[in-house]
Motif scaffolding. Structure first.
Motif, PDB file in Angstrom:
ATOM      1  N   HIS A  83       0.784  -1.194  -0.029  1.00  0.00           N
ATOM      2  CA  HIS A  83       0.057  -0.133   0.079  1.00  0.00           C
ATOM      3  C   HIS A  83       0.831   1.171   0.109  1.00  0.00           C
ATOM      4  CE1 HIS A  83      -3.579  -2.459   1.588  1.00  0.00           C
ATOM      5  NE2 HIS A  83      -3.742  -2.201   0.232  1.00  0.00           N
ATOM      6  N   CYS A  84       0.388   2.511  -0.753  1.00  0.00           N
ATOM      7  CA  CYS A  84       1.215   3.495  -0.789  1.00  0.00           C
ATOM      8  C   CYS A  84       0.673   4.707   0.167  1.00  0.00           C
ATOM      9  CB  CYS A  84       0.859   3.913  -2.219  1.00  0.00           C
ATOM     10  SG  CYS A  84       2.186   5.370  -2.680  1.00  0.00           S
ATOM     11  N   PRO A  85       1.498   5.645   0.585  1.00  0.00           N
ATOM     12  CA  PRO A  85       0.890   6.746   1.343  1.00  0.00           C
ATOM     13  C   PRO A  85       0.354   7.823   0.453  1.00  0.00           C
ATOM     14  CG  PRO A  85       3.358   6.692   1.372  1.00  0.00           C
ATOM     15  CD  PRO A  85       2.938   5.385   0.400  1.00  0.00           C
ATOM     16  N   GLU A  86       0.793   7.627  -0.865  1.00  0.00           N
ATOM     17  CA  GLU A  86       0.266   8.839  -1.643  1.00  0.00           C
ATOM     18  C   GLU A  86      -1.374   8.853  -1.931  1.00  0.00           C
ATOM     19  OE1 GLU A  86       1.786  11.443  -2.871  1.00  0.00           O
ATOM     20  OE2 GLU A  86       3.658  10.762  -2.032  1.00  0.00           O
ATOM     21  N   LYS A  87      -2.095   9.866  -1.557  1.00  0.00           N
ATOM     22  CA  LYS A  87      -3.488   9.587  -1.529  1.00  0.00           C
ATOM     23  C   LYS A  87      -4.043   9.404  -3.136  1.00  0.00           C
ATOM     24  CE  LYS A  87      -4.602  12.204   2.654  1.00  0.00           C
ATOM     25  NZ  LYS A  87      -5.311  13.479   3.124  1.00  0.00           N
ATOM     26  N   MET A  88      -3.176  10.037  -4.185  1.00  0.00           N
ATOM     27  CA  MET A  88      -3.578   9.850  -5.446  1.00  0.00           C
ATOM     28  C   MET A  88      -3.335   8.668  -6.270  1.00  0.00           C
ATOM     29  SD  MET A  88      -0.440  10.110  -6.639  1.00  0.00           S
ATOM     30  CE  MET A  88      -0.946  10.227  -8.812  1.00  0.00           C
ATOM     31  N   CYS A  89      -2.339   7.853  -5.408  1.00  0.00           N
ATOM     32  CA  CYS A  89      -2.135   6.412  -6.062  1.00  0.00           C
ATOM     33  C   CYS A  89      -3.170   5.290  -6.032  1.00  0.00           C
ATOM     34  CB  CYS A  89      -0.672   6.032  -5.252  1.00  0.00           C
ATOM     35  SG  CYS A  89      -0.021   4.722  -6.123  1.00  0.00           S
ATOM     36  N   PHE A  90      -3.177   4.758  -7.152  1.00  0.00           N
ATOM     37  CA  PHE A  90      -4.003   3.633  -7.086  1.00  0.00           C
ATOM     38  C   PHE A  90      -3.487   2.601  -6.127  1.00  0.00           C
ATOM     39  CE2 PHE A  90      -4.177   3.954 -12.125  1.00  0.00           C
ATOM     40  CZ  PHE A  90      -5.376   4.973 -11.860  1.00  0.00           C
ATOM     41  N   MET A  91      -2.664   2.536  -5.569  1.00  0.00           N
ATOM     42  CA  MET A  91      -2.064   1.584  -4.516  1.00  0.00           C
ATOM     43  C   MET A  91      -2.484   1.902  -2.891  1.00  0.00           C
ATOM     44  SD  MET A  91      -1.339  -1.000  -6.161  1.00  0.00           S
ATOM     45  CE  MET A  91      -1.228  -2.162  -4.655  1.00  0.00           C
ATOM     46  N   ARG A  92      -3.183   2.962  -2.929  1.00  0.00           N
ATOM     47  CA  ARG A  92      -3.445   3.641  -1.403  1.00  0.00           C
ATOM     48  C   ARG A  92      -4.347   2.738  -0.907  1.00  0.00           C
ATOM     49  NH1 ARG A  92      -7.430   8.900  -0.939  1.00  0.00           N
ATOM     50  NH2 ARG A  92      -7.728   9.002   1.528  1.00  0.00           N
ATOM     51  N   ASP A  93      -4.234   2.664   0.494  1.00  0.00           N
ATOM     52  CA  ASP A  93      -4.978   1.789   1.553  1.00  0.00           C
ATOM     53  C   ASP A  93      -6.249   2.239   1.713  1.00  0.00           C
ATOM     54  OD1 ASP A  93      -5.698  -0.316   3.279  1.00  0.00           O
ATOM     55  OD2 ASP A  93      -4.115   0.506   4.739  1.00  0.00           O
ATOM     56  N   ALA A  94      -7.045   1.682   1.469  1.00  0.00           N
ATOM     57  CA  ALA A  94      -8.572   1.786   1.482  1.00  0.00           C
ATOM     58  C   ALA A  94      -9.017   2.184   2.871  1.00  0.00           C
ATOM     59  CB  ALA A  94      -9.670   0.754   0.899  1.00  0.00           C
ATOM     60  N   GLU A  95      -8.412   1.499   4.025  1.00  0.00           N
ATOM     61  CA  GLU A  95      -8.813   1.438   5.410  1.00  0.00           C
ATOM     62  C   GLU A  95      -9.945   1.322   5.591  1.00  0.00           C
ATOM     63  OE1 GLU A  95      -6.876   5.213   6.203  1.00  0.00           O
ATOM     64  OE2 GLU A  95      -4.915   4.312   6.294  1.00  0.00           O
ATOM     65  N   GLY A  96     -10.639   0.428   4.991  1.00  0.00           N
ATOM     66  CA  GLY A  96     -12.233   0.027   5.282  1.00  0.00           C
ATOM     67  C   GLY A  96     -13.186   0.879   4.525  1.00  0.00           C
ATOM     68  N   LYS A  97     -12.630   1.927   3.675  1.00  0.00           N
ATOM     69  CA  LYS A  97     -13.597   3.180   3.096  1.00  0.00           C
ATOM     70  C   LYS A  97     -13.363   2.706   1.559  1.00  0.00           C
ATOM     71  CE  LYS A  97     -12.909   5.953   6.920  1.00  0.00           C
ATOM     72  NZ  LYS A  97     -12.457   7.559   7.495  1.00  0.00           N
ATOM     73  N   ASN A  98     -13.827   3.707   1.038  1.00  0.00           N
ATOM     74  CA  ASN A  98     -13.824   3.809  -0.552  1.00  0.00           C
ATOM     75  C   ASN A  98     -13.140   4.989  -0.864  1.00  0.00           C
ATOM     76  OD1 ASN A  98     -13.999   3.616  -3.201  1.00  0.00           O
ATOM     77  ND2 ASN A  98     -16.058   3.475  -3.442  1.00  0.00           N
ATOM     78  N   PRO A  99     -11.815   5.239  -1.015  1.00  0.00           N
ATOM     79  CA  PRO A  99     -11.229   6.506  -1.248  1.00  0.00           C
ATOM     80  C   PRO A  99     -10.931   6.616  -3.002  1.00  0.00           C
ATOM     81  CG  PRO A  99      -9.422   5.135  -0.552  1.00  0.00           C
ATOM     82  CD  PRO A  99     -10.669   4.154  -0.601  1.00  0.00           C
ATOM     83  N   THR A 100     -11.638   5.648  -3.685  1.00  0.00           N
ATOM     84  CA  THR A 100     -10.919   5.541  -5.235  1.00  0.00           C
ATOM     85  C   THR A 100     -11.415   6.825  -6.087  1.00  0.00           C
ATOM     86  OG1 THR A 100     -13.237   4.635  -5.597  1.00  0.00           O
ATOM     87  CG2 THR A 100     -11.502   3.160  -5.409  1.00  0.00           C
ATOM     88  N   ASN A 101     -12.387   7.775  -5.564  1.00  0.00           N
ATOM     89  CA  ASN A 101     -12.476   9.154  -6.327  1.00  0.00           C
ATOM     90  C   ASN A 101     -11.252  10.075  -6.326  1.00  0.00           C
ATOM     91  OD1 ASN A 101     -14.962   8.292  -7.447  1.00  0.00           O
ATOM     92  ND2 ASN A 101     -16.061   9.193  -5.569  1.00  0.00           N
ATOM     93  N   GLU A 102     -10.518   9.830  -5.227  1.00  0.00           N
ATOM     94  CA  GLU A 102      -9.387  10.550  -5.067  1.00  0.00           C
ATOM     95  C   GLU A 102      -7.947  10.067  -5.924  1.00  0.00           C
ATOM     96  OE1 GLU A 102      -8.476  11.406  -1.006  1.00  0.00           O
ATOM     97  OE2 GLU A 102     -10.492  11.690  -0.225  1.00  0.00           O
TER      98      GLU A 102
END
Length: 205
Positions: A164-183
């Motif tokens: 998982h990647c710490p960059e919020k815009m990266c496809f590899m971001r950790d969802a952390e139980g949510k859905n952050p895909t729009n970012e």
């Protein structure tokens, strides 16, 4: 003289065969991986087509397989869900070296997480591995196909060894139980470099 010539010829042939094997190994190692898209029968063909075209923009070496049924042992009757780990194990046995298979479904999928026996998820992938699975069940309705692609490419990244990647815009971001895909907009430069070193051939588009 004949004996010396014979041994010299044998040595040359051995050297040629040895070089040939090494060349074949290099060619094999540099051969681009093929992504196999494996839809399950619950998923609509238009969803498969959209995901396929989006993946090709990032990684063009893709092949779509005919839709199949879920493995019988994947169904979790108590919650009307499908176990993601069982799906991946099933896909893994069907995937040869040089290929990675991603299963696509509209059904709810889950996995054991810590003390939670049946935790609902959007996707799961071996890291590294030859198989992963993505579900559209938990995604937003307004831009579901786009989000579905981002879940799929995230899990494919895991199969290549990406964490998982710490960059919020990266496809590899950790969802952390949510859905952050729009970012999310793309792989970050670090993740893209990692994949390039894994012989991913990114399109220039």
């Amino acid at each position: 003289m004949k004996s010396s010539s014979f041994y010299l010829l044998a040595f040359c042939l051995t050297f040629i065969v040895s070089c040939s094997e090494k060349q074949q190994k290099v060619i094999k190692e540099n051969k681009p991986m093929v992504i196999l898209i494996q839809p399950f029968k619950d998923l609509k063909p238009e969803n498969v087509e959209f995901i396929t075209e989006e993946i090709k923009k990032v990684y063009p070496n893709v092949k779509v397989l005919d839709a199949i049924d879920f493995p019988s042992n994947a169904y979790y009757k108590e919650r009307n869900r499908y176990r993601a780990d069982s799906i991946i194990k099933f896909l893994n046995t069907r995937t040869k070296e040089g290929f990675v298979t991603i299963g696509l479904t509209s059904k709810d999928i889950s996995v054991t997480k810590g003390k939670t026996k049946d935790f609902g998820i959007m996707g799961l992938g071996y890291r590294p591995g030859k198989a992963c699975v993505a579900s559209k069940f938990r995604l937003n309705k307004e831009n579901q196909d786009e989000q579905f692609f981002k879940i799929a490419i995230h899990e494919l990244g895991h199969t290549q060894g990406l964490k998982h990647c710490p960059e919020k815009m990266c496809f590899m971001r950790d969802a952390e139980g949510k859905n952050p895909t729009n970012e999310e907009t793309d792989f970050c430069n670090q993740c893209k470099t990692f994949l390039t070193n894994k012989n991913w051939k990114f399109n220039s588009i």
